[in-house]
Design a protein around this motif. Sequence first.
Motif, PDB file in Angstrom:
ATOM      1  N   GLU B  85       0.829  -1.209   0.000  1.00 54.42           N
ATOM      2  CA  GLU B  85       0.000   0.000   0.000  1.00 54.42           C
ATOM      3  C   GLU B  85       0.860   1.255   0.000  1.00 54.42           C
ATOM      4  O   GLU B  85       0.573   2.220  -0.709  1.00 54.42           O
ATOM      5  CB  GLU B  85      -0.932   0.020   1.214  1.00 54.42           C
ATOM      6  CG  GLU B  85      -1.865  -1.169   1.350  1.00 54.42           C
ATOM      7  CD  GLU B  85      -2.793  -1.360   0.167  1.00 54.42           C
ATOM      8  OE1 GLU B  85      -3.079  -0.386  -0.532  1.00 54.42           O
ATOM      9  OE2 GLU B  85      -3.222  -2.509  -0.058  1.00 54.42           O
ATOM     10  N   GLN B  86       1.924   1.246   0.819  1.00 53.86           N
ATOM     11  CA  GLN B  86       2.780   2.433   0.893  1.00 53.86           C
ATOM     12  C   GLN B  86       3.473   2.689  -0.436  1.00 53.86           C
ATOM     13  O   GLN B  86       3.551   3.835  -0.888  1.00 53.86           O
ATOM     14  CB  GLN B  86       3.824   2.254   1.991  1.00 53.86           C
ATOM     15  CG  GLN B  86       3.290   2.575   3.370  1.00 53.86           C
ATOM     16  CD  GLN B  86       4.257   2.182   4.455  1.00 53.86           C
ATOM     17  OE1 GLN B  86       4.937   1.178   4.369  1.00 53.86           O
ATOM     18  NE2 GLN B  86       4.319   2.983   5.499  1.00 53.86           N
ATOM     19  N   THR B  87       3.945   1.614  -1.079  1.00 55.51           N
ATOM     20  CA  THR B  87       4.616   1.771  -2.372  1.00 55.51           C
ATOM     21  C   THR B  87       3.653   2.348  -3.400  1.00 55.51           C
ATOM     22  O   THR B  87       3.991   3.303  -4.115  1.00 55.51           O
ATOM     23  CB  THR B  87       5.116   0.407  -2.878  1.00 55.51           C
ATOM     24  OG1 THR B  87       5.665  -0.306  -1.782  1.00 55.51           O
ATOM     25  CG2 THR B  87       6.143   0.560  -3.955  1.00 55.51           C
ATOM     26  N   LEU B  88       2.438   1.782  -3.463  1.00 60.62           N
ATOM     27  CA  LEU B  88       1.472   2.237  -4.461  1.00 60.62           C
ATOM     28  C   LEU B  88       1.005   3.653  -4.157  1.00 60.62           C
ATOM     29  O   LEU B  88       0.759   4.439  -5.073  1.00 60.62           O
ATOM     30  CB  LEU B  88       0.286   1.276  -4.513  1.00 60.62           C
ATOM     31  CG  LEU B  88       0.628  -0.081  -5.123  1.00 60.62           C
ATOM     32  CD1 LEU B  88      -0.544  -1.021  -5.025  1.00 60.62           C
ATOM     33  CD2 LEU B  88       1.050   0.081  -6.565  1.00 60.62           C
ATOM     34  N   PHE B  89       0.892   3.986  -2.855  1.00 59.28           N
ATOM     35  CA  PHE B  89       0.474   5.347  -2.495  1.00 59.28           C
ATOM     36  C   PHE B  89       1.521   6.349  -2.976  1.00 59.28           C
ATOM     37  O   PHE B  89       1.180   7.375  -3.577  1.00 59.28           O
ATOM     38  CB  PHE B  89       0.289   5.453  -0.977  1.00 59.28           C
ATOM     39  CG  PHE B  89      -0.318   6.757  -0.542  1.00 59.28           C
ATOM     40  CD1 PHE B  89      -1.693   6.916  -0.544  1.00 59.28           C
ATOM     41  CD2 PHE B  89       0.474   7.810  -0.146  1.00 59.28           C
ATOM     42  CE1 PHE B  89      -2.263   8.115  -0.153  1.00 59.28           C
ATOM     43  CE2 PHE B  89      -0.089   9.009   0.242  1.00 59.28           C
ATOM     44  CZ  PHE B  89      -1.460   9.158   0.238  1.00 59.28           C
ATOM     45  N   ALA B  90       2.808   6.031  -2.736  1.00 62.07           N
ATOM     46  CA  ALA B  90       3.885   6.925  -3.166  1.00 62.07           C
ATOM     47  C   ALA B  90       3.892   7.055  -4.683  1.00 62.07           C
ATOM     48  O   ALA B  90       4.001   8.167  -5.220  1.00 62.07           O
ATOM     49  CB  ALA B  90       5.217   6.388  -2.670  1.00 62.07           C
ATOM     50  N   GLU B  91       3.739   5.915  -5.376  1.00 58.04           N
ATOM     51  CA  GLU B  91       3.737   5.928  -6.835  1.00 58.04           C
ATOM     52  C   GLU B  91       2.596   6.796  -7.364  1.00 58.04           C
ATOM     53  O   GLU B  91       2.776   7.613  -8.266  1.00 58.04           O
ATOM     54  CB  GLU B  91       3.579   4.490  -7.337  1.00 58.04           C
ATOM     55  CG  GLU B  91       3.763   4.333  -8.833  1.00 58.04           C
ATOM     56  CD  GLU B  91       2.949   3.184  -9.389  1.00 58.04           C
ATOM     57  OE1 GLU B  91       2.794   2.165  -8.692  1.00 58.04           O
ATOM     58  OE2 GLU B  91       2.479   3.326 -10.516  1.00 58.04           O
ATOM     59  N   ASN B  92       1.427   6.627  -6.742  1.00 60.02           N
ATOM     60  CA  ASN B  92       0.252   7.380  -7.170  1.00 60.02           C
ATOM     61  C   ASN B  92       0.436   8.872  -6.921  1.00 60.02           C
ATOM     62  O   ASN B  92       0.048   9.695  -7.736  1.00 60.02           O
ATOM     63  CB  ASN B  92      -0.967   6.843  -6.424  1.00 60.02           C
ATOM     64  CG  ASN B  92      -2.257   7.358  -6.998  1.00 60.02           C
ATOM     65  OD1 ASN B  92      -2.538   7.150  -8.163  1.00 60.02           O
ATOM     66  ND2 ASN B  92      -3.015   8.056  -6.181  1.00 60.02           N
ATOM     67  N   ALA B  93       1.080   9.219  -5.784  1.00 53.20           N
ATOM     68  CA  ALA B  93       1.304  10.635  -5.470  1.00 53.20           C
ATOM     69  C   ALA B  93       2.246  11.257  -6.485  1.00 53.20           C
ATOM     70  O   ALA B  93       2.023  12.391  -6.940  1.00 53.20           O
ATOM     71  CB  ALA B  93       1.872  10.772  -4.066  1.00 53.20           C
ATOM     72  N   VAL B  94       3.296  10.518  -6.871  1.00 57.79           N
ATOM     73  CA  VAL B  94       4.240  11.039  -7.862  1.00 57.79           C
ATOM     74  C   VAL B  94       3.539  11.215  -9.204  1.00 57.79           C
ATOM     75  O   VAL B  94       3.706  12.236  -9.888  1.00 57.79           O
ATOM     76  CB  VAL B  94       5.455  10.095  -7.980  1.00 57.79           C
ATOM     77  CG1 VAL B  94       6.313  10.483  -9.164  1.00 57.79           C
ATOM     78  CG2 VAL B  94       6.276  10.125  -6.715  1.00 57.79           C
ATOM     79  N   ALA B  95       2.703  10.230  -9.574  1.00 56.38           N
ATOM     80  CA  ALA B  95       1.988  10.319 -10.847  1.00 56.38           C
ATOM     81  C   ALA B  95       1.013  11.502 -10.836  1.00 56.38           C
ATOM     82  O   ALA B  95       0.851  12.184 -11.851  1.00 56.38           O
ATOM     83  CB  ALA B  95       1.245   9.022 -11.103  1.00 56.38           C
ATOM     84  N   TYR B  96       0.389  11.746  -9.688  1.00 58.05           N
ATOM     85  CA  TYR B  96      -0.514  12.900  -9.544  1.00 58.05           C
ATOM     86  C   TYR B  96       0.252  14.187  -9.804  1.00 58.05           C
ATOM     87  O   TYR B  96      -0.201  15.074 -10.512  1.00 58.05           O
ATOM     88  CB  TYR B  96      -1.103  12.890  -8.130  1.00 58.05           C
ATOM     89  CG  TYR B  96      -2.183  13.916  -7.860  1.00 58.05           C
ATOM     90  CD1 TYR B  96      -3.522  13.560  -7.889  1.00 58.05           C
ATOM     91  CD2 TYR B  96      -1.866  15.226  -7.526  1.00 58.05           C
ATOM     92  CE1 TYR B  96      -4.518  14.483  -7.626  1.00 58.05           C
ATOM     93  CE2 TYR B  96      -2.855  16.153  -7.256  1.00 58.05           C
ATOM     94  CZ  TYR B  96      -4.178  15.779  -7.304  1.00 58.05           C
ATOM     95  OH  TYR B  96      -5.151  16.698  -7.048  1.00 58.05           O
ATOM     96  N   GLN B  97       1.468  14.243  -9.216  1.00 57.61           N
ATOM     97  CA  GLN B  97       2.270  15.449  -9.374  1.00 57.61           C
ATOM     98  C   GLN B  97       2.728  15.626 -10.828  1.00 57.61           C
ATOM     99  O   GLN B  97       2.776  16.758 -11.321  1.00 57.61           O
ATOM    100  CB  GLN B  97       3.476  15.398  -8.442  1.00 57.61           C
ATOM    101  CG  GLN B  97       3.510  16.591  -7.528  1.00 57.61           C
ATOM    102  CD  GLN B  97       4.258  16.334  -6.243  1.00 57.61           C
ATOM    103  OE1 GLN B  97       4.881  15.288  -6.065  1.00 57.61           O
ATOM    104  NE2 GLN B  97       4.207  17.290  -5.357  1.00 57.61           N
ATOM    105  N   SER B  98       3.033  14.517 -11.503  1.00 58.59           N
ATOM    106  CA  SER B  98       3.417  14.637 -12.916  1.00 58.59           C
ATOM    107  C   SER B  98       2.256  15.158 -13.737  1.00 58.59           C
ATOM    108  O   SER B  98       2.443  16.013 -14.613  1.00 58.59           O
ATOM    109  CB  SER B  98       3.868  13.299 -13.503  1.00 58.59           C
ATOM    110  OG  SER B  98       4.232  12.403 -12.527  1.00 58.59           O
ATOM    111  N   THR B  99       1.048  14.660 -13.445  1.00 58.65           N
ATOM    112  CA  THR B  99      -0.129  15.156 -14.162  1.00 58.65           C
ATOM    113  C   THR B  99      -0.308  16.645 -13.926  1.00 58.65           C
ATOM    114  O   THR B  99      -0.609  17.399 -14.859  1.00 58.65           O
ATOM    115  CB  THR B  99      -1.380  14.376 -13.705  1.00 58.65           C
ATOM    116  OG1 THR B  99      -1.128  12.995 -13.863  1.00 58.65           O
ATOM    117  CG2 THR B  99      -2.587  14.759 -14.502  1.00 58.65           C
TER     118      THR B  99
END
Lengths: 135, 117
Positions: B85-99
């Motif tokens: 969950e922590q890995t996916l949360f971090a990945e999702n946050a980075v992807a949000y920031q890229s968007t």
Amino acid sequence: MAQPLSIFDVAGRAMSAQLVRMNTTASNLANAGGVAGSEAAAYRSIKPVFKTSYDQASGLATVDVAQVVTAGPAPTKRHDPSHPLANADGDVFEAAVDETRELVDMMETARNYQNNIEVLQTAKSLILDTLRLGR
Amino acid sequence: MADDLFGVHGKALALRSQRMGLIASNIANAATPGYKAKDIDFTAALSAAEAPGGRSITAAAESATKYRVPLQPSLDGNTVELVTEQTLFAENAVAYQSTLAFLNGRIQTLSRALKGE
């Protein structure tokens, strides 16, 4: 809930639940080895019961403490006639708190609490970045 | 009109936000017995939202929401694995920031074109 859950509600309520769990752990540890004159008066360890709370509107889920129950082994009877709290048979009752288990619970609670804070901080900074969009 | 200006990124941002909430729910329920972790298949959700016929973001996210298969099931029926969950949360946050960065670039391009600098 009248309003749909937000990510802040999710993490905030989870933190409250973890805090209740931390309080029960503290009570249990504080009363470890406590002595009473009867089995009914002796301390028994308390545990919170976690329950998932789903929100249909937003599809999110958070956690609540459904109730706090007494759990764990019954108090241990020890024969000690010289003890000031001893009953007519000369027995005292000691609270049977599993200290190792409580300490492990405490560590898990602290980790979960920290995780929720991390979620809150990330969500906050992303929302602030979104607000600054185009500036 | 706004969809044409920002392309896929508007929908992607909404989906990323939805997914962040879902993973936050999983992390919140890390210690709840019997809780089943869920996640959005982002690629599937985005193609459902992009498909002609225009499904709403919520419907697209719902159609692509799946239960997580735990690596090692636990005895209390909880399927949250904090590492995942922590890995996916971090990945999702980075992807949000890229968007967000893509959107910012688009806004800057457009406003420069409007000002005619």
